[in-house]
Write an enzyme that holds these catalytic residues in place. Structure first.
Site: not given
Length: 580
Positions: A48, A303, A50, A46, A54, A241
């Protein structure tokens, strides 16, 4: 066009103009020797504060990726999404969710990765979109709009029709029930009613993930265009996926019941009419042809949950014209998977003999299953067993894929209370199905607050309780750590000719406790793994050779001077080169 693409295209243009180099070197495509790290963006880093990971957090740790020794990262979905399924419900295929950053952040991540010779794969969800995608919102509005046939719609059956199942009867609207017994993989009927159309739409997964209608050519074009958007930005390929679910039986026949019930209380089904229909291979061939128009050996990873190794063969295509790398998930997640030399020997042998020379892609960890250190551990020798799993993954003759946290021994932190569950699967299936939060907890970088993942104490999932001892910083400082073991094996995989290119010959094949194979080459390499809690003698059939230990999980093995007769300590790995 991305600068990397322009450069490669320029080389191709020189060749077409009749210009040649003094010497032509034919090399394998990069992906044939790839070591792939799956990164779950919410949980990696992370930047930033929050509490959620990210893209800039990933970029900031690319040097850590390089130091680990992998050469490819696969990012699970980072597209705009309502996050019902944490990104696998995509609302816009051509952008980045603001929680994770911006398109500029994504471009910077790709550029910085390529600068470090790291390839970037994106997750691409072709089977379904979010119900908040503009396509679906238009489609659901009426039966006569331009997107009306972009999803799978049906009028349903009269509720009084003969043969209606109890599952269908729980879903009555305007006297209609769903057209068949198909189930959502996350529990309940796979059909949801929309009053505006007075029809049901089909969703293999959550109701918020409506299935696209791949029998409509406009859908295929739109999805291929979305992939071109990212290929043009320089991504090196895609992990596809749930790729087997693109098509459904046009007659909408019931899936046969297999007996018993699943964790959601629904009948167990044989998905004969709702999964793995042959039409999916036509799409894969067209998709591969499109991707192959790009330079740089772009790759398609699938997958592909299959019950046998041989079942993977069709995914490569008759002429290696579909997926380059269907995932071999059977050894790690298959029915009966266990920490057993015979189990893994059989599946590694199958990969060498049943795939018609194609590369296997072994997977032991991912974001949908408890971590392998727990699945294959015994509660006492978990790290020692994890070293064996790492050796299986990184010394076999296939492509290797691992998952963030696996190289440091991150464990599964399953919620103990329903009120703590974030994954909707766990909410609806509790207590039999506790969801997938446990394998998605934040990356453990150091022993500081929030394990160095975030400056915010309120992280999206709690950091695992063992982060003070199980973290990157601590293990980098410990020469005997699991992380250092991964780094050593990854370096050998990259630099040792036999481990990189050599054929794989199994020896002592009836041994119930010791798995041994030779990677052939000018200087062969023998890999021996003792799956037993007791010492076991090595019988390699290679006695009398000069040997050199490349990696040993127990210090006593580094002092050994001969192959046959050497005693393998409990739960040990020995990787040794020798001269014939």
């Amino acid at each position: 066009m991305h600068p990397r693409c322009r450069f490669l295209a320029g080389l191709a243009l020189l060749a077409t103009c009749g210009l040649s180099f003094a010497a032509t070197v034919v090399r394998d495509p990069w992906w044939k020797h790839a070591s792939i790290l799956e990164i779950y963006p919410r949980s990696y880093a992370d930047s930033n504060g929050d509490g959620t990971g990210d893209l800039d957090g990933i970029t900031a740790h690319l040097d850590d990726v390089s130091r680990l020794g992998v050469d490819t990262i696969w990012l699970t979905p980072m597209y705009p999404s309502p996050q019902v399924d944490f990104g696998y419900d995509i609302a816009d295929y051509r952008s980045v969710d603001p929680r994770y950053g911006t398109l500029a952040d994504m471009d910077r991540l790709i550029a910085q990765a390529h600068r470090r010779h790291i390839h970037v794969l994106l997750d691409m969800v072709l089977n379904h979109t979010s119900d908040k995608h503009p396509w679906f919102m238009a489609s659901a509005a009426s039966r006569d709009n331009p997107k009306a046939d972009w999803y799978v719609w049906n009028d349903g059956l009269d509720a009084a029709s003969p043969g209606v199942t109890p599952l269908q009867k729980r879903n009555v609207h305007d006297g209609k029930v769903p057209p068949n017994n198909w189930q959502s993989m996350f529990g309940g009927s796979a059909w949801t009613w929309v009053p505006a159309r007075k029809q049901f739409y089909y969703h293999r997964f959550y109701a918020q993930q409506p299935d696209l209608n791949w029998r409509n050519p406009a859908v295929e074009k739109a999805m291929f265009d979305a992939m071109r958007f990212w290929l043009d930005r320089g991504v090196d390929g895609f992990r596809l996926d749930a790729i087997s679910t693109l098509f459904e039986d046009p007659q909408l026949r019931n899936d046969p019941e297999r007996g018993g019930t699943n964790p959601f209380g629904d009948p167990n089904l044989d998905y004969r009419y709702s999964d793995k229909l042959p039409e999916v291979h036509d799409v894969m061939r067209r998709l591969r042809a499109m991707v192959d128009t790009y330079p740089g050996d772009r790759v398609l990873v699938g997958e592909t949950y299959e019950p046998t190794t041989a079942n993977l063969v069709p995914w490569y295509g008759r002429h290696n014209d579909e997926l380059q790398l269907p995932m071999d998930l059977l050894p790690g997640f298959g029915w009966g998977a266990r920490f057993d030399a015979r189990w893994f020997r059989q599946h590694l042998q199958d990969a060498q003999t049943q795939l018609k020379g194609e590369r296997t892609l072994l997977v032991f960890d991912n974001h949908d299953n408890p971590r392998s250190i727990d699945r294959f551990g015994d509660g006492t020798h978990d790290v020692a067993r994890a070293r064996i799993v790492a050796a299986l993954l990184l010394t076999n003759r296939g492509v290797a894929m691992t998952y963030y946290g696996a190289p440091i021994g991150m464990t599964t932190s399953t919620p103990t209370r329903k009120e703590d569950v974030r994954d909707p699967v766990g909410i609806t299936g509790w207590p039999k199905e506790k969801g997938r939060d446990g394998e998605r907890t934040p990356m453990q970088w150091n022993a500081g607050p929030q394990a160095g993942f975030s400056s915010n104490p309120d992280t999206w999932l709690p950091v695992a309780a063992n982060y003070r001892t199980v973290n990157v910083a601590s293990e980098l400082a410990d020469p005997s750590s699991l992380l250092q073991w991964y780094r050593k094996l990854l370096a050998l995989r990259r630099d040792n000719a036999a481990l990189r290119d050599g054929a794989m010959t199994f020896v002592d094949t009836s041994n119930p406790d010791v798995l041994t194979y030779v990677r052939e080459g000018e200087t062969p390499v023998l890999v021996a793994m003792n799956f037993s809690g007791e010492p076991r003698p090595l019988a390699s059939g290679q006695a009398g050779h000069d040997i050199h230990t490349l990696a040993a999980s127990d210090a006593s093995l580094a002092r050994a001077t001969t192959l046959d007769g050497t005693t393998l300590p409990p739960y040990s790995v020995w990787v040794v080169s020798f001269q014939r």
